[in-house]
Design a protein around this motif. Sequence first.
Motif: not given
Length: 393
Positions: A329, A331-336, A338, A361, A363-364, A367
């Motif tokens: 993570d 990069d905290l974007s969901r795609g990154a 994944d 996080y 988001t982490t 995912r």
Amino acid sequence: MKAPALLGRLRFDVRGLRPGFGWLRRFRRDKTGAGDGSWRAPRKPLSRALLGAVALVAVAGAGLAGWLALNAAETTEAWRAAIPALTVAVAPLPPPPPPAPKLQQPAAPVPTDAAPLPLPGAPTAAVTLTPAPVPGLVEDSRNGPLPRIAQDGRKPWQVYARPFPATDKRPRIAIVMSDLGISGVTTGNALAKLPPGVTLAFVPYAERLDDWIERARTKGHEVMLSVPMEPLNYPRDDPGPNALLTMLGPDRNIERLEWSLGKAVGYVGITSTTGSKFTANPAAVQPMVDALKARGLLFVDARANPKSVAGPLATLAGVPRAQADRTIDRDLSRGAIDDQLRELEELAKTNGAAVGFASPYPTTIERINLWMTALADRGIALAPVSAVVNIQK
């Protein structure tokens, strides 16, 4: 005199009973008497015949009453005997059966933060960790209880590890969630939502560190300490008090290491996400590696610096070690996130095992949970970090 003749002499003046109450004329008003205006019947003497009839009726009634008094019981029994009757014995009704007890249905489990519902595809079998501290694996010191190797050879990293079947030959991925304990909200969220197969690393500065570690191990998480070490841009980036520093001698750094180790019990080893400068210095790292070997602990190199020598030195010293393959993570974007998880799968298939580091996080955590839903279907096992030491290529 016979009764008929006597009754024949009794003559009643029926005419006096006609409507209009003519019989009242037999009465006369006495105006010469007391003068009170009352009505009085004329005084005529009763005849002897009437008196005789009354006496005869009274004697007959008395005789009838006496006869009834003497013969009432026999008469009643004879009357009852003349009436046909049937006596039937009736057994008493049995008592009603007791009502059948109502079966109580078990209450459906209510999901809470402390016990989330199992994720689809995730292992559901509960795993129990050995309660800590274990006698013989603890050494008292001025810094608190320190781990040690037992006299029978048992080592803390093996005793406190989360069990993992050695017969499981699938590629293994270990996820280390680092730097827990600073924020109570963040740490609580991670404990509530992360699958228990994720390894948790706590910083020694955390308040109520013993409580956090006990909660994590009760839920089934394997636990490590995230020891503060010197970063490249120190002192601008300060890892905190009692951090291991390259400028300090071995004795000072070992004392600081023991300060961190004495803050809790039940962990399998240490890691560090801050020691980008310290872990690249062989002279500083070697005393630390020797201390970990003497206490029966493992080491996981987070590779804060790609030039870290901590992993190779641990291997040479015989310390169980693993190293991070990805920080999922940055990069905290969901795609990154994944994408990093998919890369870990490829590395695990190639090398037999892979280790990913992450921070708590929201988001982490989201995912990771989603990634876990079909991980077993893809032929990969989520393993504690103790189950991947020394097998990474």
